[in-house]
Design a protein around this motif. Structure first.
Motif, PDB file in Angstrom:
ATOM      1  N   VAL A  19       4.426  -8.689  -6.041  1.00  0.00           N
ATOM      2  CA  VAL A  19       5.563  -9.383  -5.434  1.00  0.00           C
ATOM      3  C   VAL A  19       5.066 -10.586  -4.642  1.00  0.00           C
ATOM      4  O   VAL A  19       3.989 -10.552  -4.038  1.00  0.00           O
ATOM      5  CB  VAL A  19       6.381  -8.446  -4.520  1.00  0.00           C
ATOM      6  N   GLU A 235      11.096   3.987 -12.500  1.00  0.00           N
ATOM      7  CA  GLU A 235      11.348   4.336 -11.104  1.00  0.00           C
ATOM      8  C   GLU A 235      10.092   4.151 -10.265  1.00  0.00           C
ATOM      9  O   GLU A 235      10.163   3.724  -9.105  1.00  0.00           O
ATOM     10  CB  GLU A 235      11.846   5.777 -11.002  1.00  0.00           C
ATOM     11  N   ARG A 238       9.654   0.429  -9.620  1.00  0.00           N
ATOM     12  CA  ARG A 238      10.635  -0.042  -8.643  1.00  0.00           C
ATOM     13  C   ARG A 238      10.300   0.448  -7.239  1.00  0.00           C
ATOM     14  O   ARG A 238      10.493  -0.281  -6.252  1.00  0.00           O
ATOM     15  CB  ARG A 238      12.044   0.402  -9.046  1.00  0.00           C
ATOM     16  N   ALA A 239       9.812   1.679  -7.136  1.00  0.00           N
ATOM     17  CA  ALA A 239       9.465   2.224  -5.832  1.00  0.00           C
ATOM     18  C   ALA A 239       8.331   1.422  -5.189  1.00  0.00           C
ATOM     19  O   ALA A 239       8.369   1.107  -3.990  1.00  0.00           O
ATOM     20  CB  ALA A 239       9.071   3.694  -5.957  1.00  0.00           C
ATOM     21  N   ALA A 241       7.486  -1.741  -5.949  1.00  0.00           N
ATOM     22  CA  ALA A 241       7.993  -3.087  -5.651  1.00  0.00           C
ATOM     23  C   ALA A 241       8.821  -3.077  -4.362  1.00  0.00           C
ATOM     24  O   ALA A 241       8.711  -3.990  -3.531  1.00  0.00           O
ATOM     25  CB  ALA A 241       8.847  -3.598  -6.812  1.00  0.00           C
ATOM     26  N   GLY A 242       9.625  -2.032  -4.185  1.00  0.00           N
ATOM     27  CA  GLY A 242      10.425  -1.928  -2.974  1.00  0.00           C
ATOM     28  C   GLY A 242       9.569  -1.771  -1.738  1.00  0.00           C
ATOM     29  O   GLY A 242       9.861  -2.351  -0.677  1.00  0.00           O
ATOM     30  N   LEU A 243       8.496  -1.007  -1.859  1.00  0.00           N
ATOM     31  CA  LEU A 243       7.585  -0.819  -0.732  1.00  0.00           C
ATOM     32  C   LEU A 243       6.912  -2.137  -0.358  1.00  0.00           C
ATOM     33  O   LEU A 243       6.831  -2.493   0.828  1.00  0.00           O
ATOM     34  CB  LEU A 243       6.532   0.222  -1.100  1.00  0.00           C
ATOM     35  N   SER A 245       7.970  -5.082  -0.781  1.00  0.00           N
ATOM     36  CA  SER A 245       8.952  -6.039  -0.271  1.00  0.00           C
ATOM     37  C   SER A 245       9.564  -5.600   1.054  1.00  0.00           C
ATOM     38  O   SER A 245      10.386  -6.326   1.628  1.00  0.00           O
ATOM     39  CB  SER A 245      10.079  -6.236  -1.302  1.00  0.00           C
ATOM     40  N   SER A 246       9.180  -4.436   1.530  1.00  0.00           N
ATOM     41  CA  SER A 246       9.785  -3.885   2.744  1.00  0.00           C
ATOM     42  C   SER A 246       9.297  -4.604   3.996  1.00  0.00           C
ATOM     43  O   SER A 246       8.245  -5.249   4.018  1.00  0.00           O
ATOM     44  CB  SER A 246       9.451  -2.394   2.860  1.00  0.00           C
ATOM     45  N   ASP A 247      10.094  -4.488   5.059  1.00  0.00           N
ATOM     46  CA  ASP A 247       9.723  -5.103   6.337  1.00  0.00           C
ATOM     47  C   ASP A 247       8.377  -4.584   6.824  1.00  0.00           C
ATOM     48  O   ASP A 247       7.611  -5.309   7.466  1.00  0.00           O
ATOM     49  CB  ASP A 247      10.795  -4.811   7.393  1.00  0.00           C
TER      50      ASP A 247
END
Length: 273
Positions: A19, A235, A238-239, A241-243, A245-247
């Motif tokens: 990311v 999944e 995505r998990a 990628a979400g991590l 991109s997290s704050d």
């Protein structure tokens, strides 16, 4: 040395994401990181991760070329079984295969630069390669980034980041001295999961102590537990990628971030994906 044969039930599942950091997002710049991976039937797997240098105009292209060539080079050491159910590696030392993969990556980036009539340094990138064959994991690293493995109940830093005296001090894959800068790990047996990541993740997942870097166990223990069941699925991608991109991650670094997880399943039979 690589083992002569391996059980067909060994399986490898891989998930990951790259990311762009907030600084690149703000400038509408693409992520300079790249990763690639391959599974060699039931016998083994490889992961390659690269980080295009911020000062390199074509760093992303260099990173993409490097990871693709590295994985392809490792793939060439494996040959299919006659029944097509899997494959075995040529009997070679891990270090020889990893060095061959690094050279293939270097040559691919240099060829890409020559085709564009550009200075190779404009394609500069780092590179980390993980080779997992049966019960043994080994790595090669040029530049920053690291590899952390789960060995039994222990969290092990198999490949530590480059020790820097100055910010952004790194020998890239395009440097004439890349071979001398390449750090090969020892072979690590009895591993069940590994995480390969670029330097954008380092500040959150590693601790710097007087004796060097250490994995941040409060991060990795729950991370491996949560991600391992999802590895090899959309999944899982995505998990991760979400991590990234997290704050939580952005707070520690605005740089691009890549994190790849590879998990080994043994004895689960043909229903393992």
């Amino acid at each position: 040395m690589m083992p002569d044969s391996l059980p067909a039930e060994v399986r490898y599942r891989i998930s990951g994401a790259a990311v762009a950091g907030p600084s690149h997002d703000a400038g509408e710049m693409p992520c300079q990181d790249a990763w690639d991976a391959a599974v060699f039937g039931g016998s083994g797997a490889a992961v390659a991760v690269a980080d295009g240098l911020g000062s390199a105009v074509h760093g992303r292209e260099g990173a993409l070329a490097a990871v693709s060539a590295a994985v392809s080079a490792l793939t060439s050491f494996f040959r299919p079984w006659p029944d097509g159910a899997g494959c075995d590696a040529d009997i070679e030392k891990n270090s020889r295969m990893l060095n061959a993969a690094c050279k293939a990556a270097h040559d691919a980036v240099m060829t890409r630069a020559a085709a564009c009539g550009a200075n190779p340094r404009s394609f500069a990138c780092t590179l980390i390669i993980l080779l997992w064959y049966g019960n043994v994991v080994a790595t090669a690293r040029i530049g920053d980034g690291a590899v952390v493995c789960l060995q039994g109940d222990e969290i092990v830093l198999l490949s530590a980041p480059h020790e820097r005296r100055y910010v952004n001090e790194v020998v890239p894959l395009t440097d004439e001295g890349y071979e001398d800068a390449c750090v090969l790990s020892s072979d690590l047996p009895a591993v069940t999961a590994c995480s390969v990541f670029t330097d954008g993740c380092e500040r959150l997942v590693l601790e710097k102590k007087p004796d060097g870097y250490h994995p941040y166990v409060p991060f990795f223990r729950p991370f491996f537990s949560a991600v391992a069941p999802l590895a090899g699925t959309p999944e899982g991608d995505r998990a991760i990628a979400g991590l990234l991109s997290s704050d939580r991650f952005i707070t520690f670094s605005e740089d691009d971030k890549t994190l790849v997880v590879i998990v080994s399943d043994e004895g689960r039979g043909e229903d393992t994906g």
